[in-house]
Design a protein around this motif. Sequence first.
Motif, PDB file in Angstrom:
ATOM      1  N   GLN A 551       0.835  -1.208   0.000  1.00  0.00           N
ATOM      2  CA  GLN A 551       0.000   0.000   0.000  1.00  0.00           C
ATOM      3  C   GLN A 551       0.863   1.249   0.000  1.00  0.00           C
ATOM      4  N   GLU A 552       1.960   1.195   0.749  1.00  0.00           N
ATOM      5  CA  GLU A 552       2.819   2.373   0.888  1.00  0.00           C
ATOM      6  C   GLU A 552       3.632   2.663  -0.371  1.00  0.00           C
ATOM      7  N   SER A 553       3.657   1.725  -1.325  1.00  0.00           N
ATOM      8  CA  SER A 553       4.445   1.946  -2.549  1.00  0.00           C
ATOM      9  C   SER A 553       3.836   3.019  -3.435  1.00  0.00           C
ATOM     10  N   GLY A 554       2.529   3.262  -3.287  1.00  0.00           N
ATOM     11  CA  GLY A 554       1.878   4.297  -4.084  1.00  0.00           C
ATOM     12  C   GLY A 554       1.290   3.798  -5.381  1.00  0.00           C
ATOM     13  N   PHE A 555       1.565   2.564  -5.787  1.00  0.00           N
ATOM     14  CA  PHE A 555       1.003   2.012  -7.019  1.00  0.00           C
ATOM     15  C   PHE A 555      -0.351   1.368  -6.730  1.00  0.00           C
ATOM     16  N   LEU A 556      -1.187   1.324  -7.769  1.00  0.00           N
ATOM     17  CA  LEU A 556      -2.458   0.626  -7.637  1.00  0.00           C
ATOM     18  C   LEU A 556      -2.188  -0.832  -7.281  1.00  0.00           C
ATOM     19  N   LEU A 557      -2.872  -1.325  -6.262  1.00  0.00           N
ATOM     20  CA  LEU A 557      -2.636  -2.686  -5.774  1.00  0.00           C
ATOM     21  C   LEU A 557      -3.894  -3.520  -5.964  1.00  0.00           C
TER      22      LEU A 557
END
Length: 583
Positions: A551-557
């Motif tokens: 979640q913290e990566s910033g990409f749509l998950l």
Amino acid sequence: MQLSDRIRAEQIRSIYRNTPPGLFGTLLAITFLTLVLVHIDAVAVDRAMVLIGVMAAQTGARGFLYRAYLRAVPDSSEWRFWARWFTVGATVGGLTIGAGSIWIMSHGRVDLQLVSLLLIFAITSGAVSAFAAYLPAFISFFVSISVPPLLWLLSQGEVIHTALAVLYLVWFISIAEQARRSSAAFIDAVRLRLENIDLVEGLRREKAAAEQANAAKSRFLAAASHDLRQPVHALSLFVAALRPRSMDDEARNLLDHIDGSVRAMSGLFGGLLDISRLDAGVVEVNKEAVAVEPLLDRVCRDYEVQARAKGLQLRVRKCSAFVESDALLLERILRNIIANAVAYTDRGRVLVGCRRGRTLRIQVWDTGRGIPQAEQEHIFQEFYQLGNPERDRTKGVGLGLAIVRRLTTLLDHPLTVRSIAGRGSLFEIKVPLGEARAETTASTGRFLNPFQGQGSGLVLVIDDELAIQLAMKSLLESWGYEVLAAGSCDEMLERIATHRTVPRLIICDYRLRDNESGPAVIERLRSEYNDEIPGMLITGDTAPDRIREAQESGFLLLHKPVPNSRLRASIAHLIDSRETAAV
């Protein structure tokens, strides 16, 4: 180590701890009395100096023993050695004081004799609090200090001295009994304290073991879930890729059955994912004014066909109230409760309504099988189901109410259950009232206008499972995209080296082989093109820490297995958002 040894060790610590005040106080008292007797010519100076010297020597020796004990910081198992030496010291001290009192006794004056006896009484009384913790040491001291004066009194042959000897014996017995009771009370107190320490330590160990077992269970479930999601995700992609192809009715029927099984497995994984997301603390709460009536109508409408098929009445009472809550999460709670009510009611009806007070109480009544009192807390545990020992998957998997409990706790909406076995149940949620608004639009958490036409452009797919690479390539190409698939970043770099087209999207598994992470791969490919290409992460991980990191990566998950409509809409949304922003 046995409890008895630990108790003895505490007794020895206590008597050594009490040594300095009594030891040096006794030396000062006897020295003072001796000097007073010298001053009034009741005792010779040389006799006085002998007593003071002997007292000083034994005090010094016992003080040295005290310091040795402090420096040694002995283990509890060594208590016998230190108890033995303390008892020897106490015996020598008692003999020195008892015999010393006779040594300086004024033979012609009864009043001075009484003063000497009173000093012995005072010293032995003080010894009760100092030495009684370890009764053998006290008895040795008490006997050794008392025998010389008693023998001297009895040897005098006078009535007054005999009477004093009798009184001394009576006092001796009473002090001994007081010391015994004091010792017993000390032992009981120490035993209780040590047992409490053992209990707390045992609870701490049990808690740690339970936490380790729970962590191991979570790791196992996360690993098993990840490994199972991979083939299910690939299977769902293959099914979607087969849909547009021509086939006869029998093959189409088989495909529908396969699709139904995939959907059932996806439902199980979805429940596990919801539990993991809630436990990871990554579920965001967006509270707003929510109109209750449209929400209840929508949920009940979705279960109306199922209820009608069982011959049940599913009714909703009108409610014009607004509540302060998260529309999506509140709907999820109500869906799970109403789904359970319909599933576990065989005849009669399910009634959904509200009662207004300081809060709005949303209630779901049913005339179903009911829940025994002893089971009413268990129903909120994961995978716990009543009346389904055969684990029939058509009756669900037992995660619905576990999710309900977590969501109501997260939203601070108290949940209560009242039920009578064989007569039905009531589930009630208390929700704060909100201010009415002319229009309330709740986000569905999905793209409202999913792309349904043919796609175009290059999409990069990185996944270390070959089956998923093939399935993704086949499916995305059927949607109109050009696809390059690879199992690692290096492999993808080799493939794009001879491909001049700039990709419109990068889809990457979150966790690849050799500890390669999806966010790092996307950033590396972006840097290769020197362009902020949209990125999407797809993961089969349900471990809370993994979810939080992703979640913290910033990409749509997205989470495997991804519904095809969700995947298609997400791809279209990311591509369209990038191109809209570029205009």
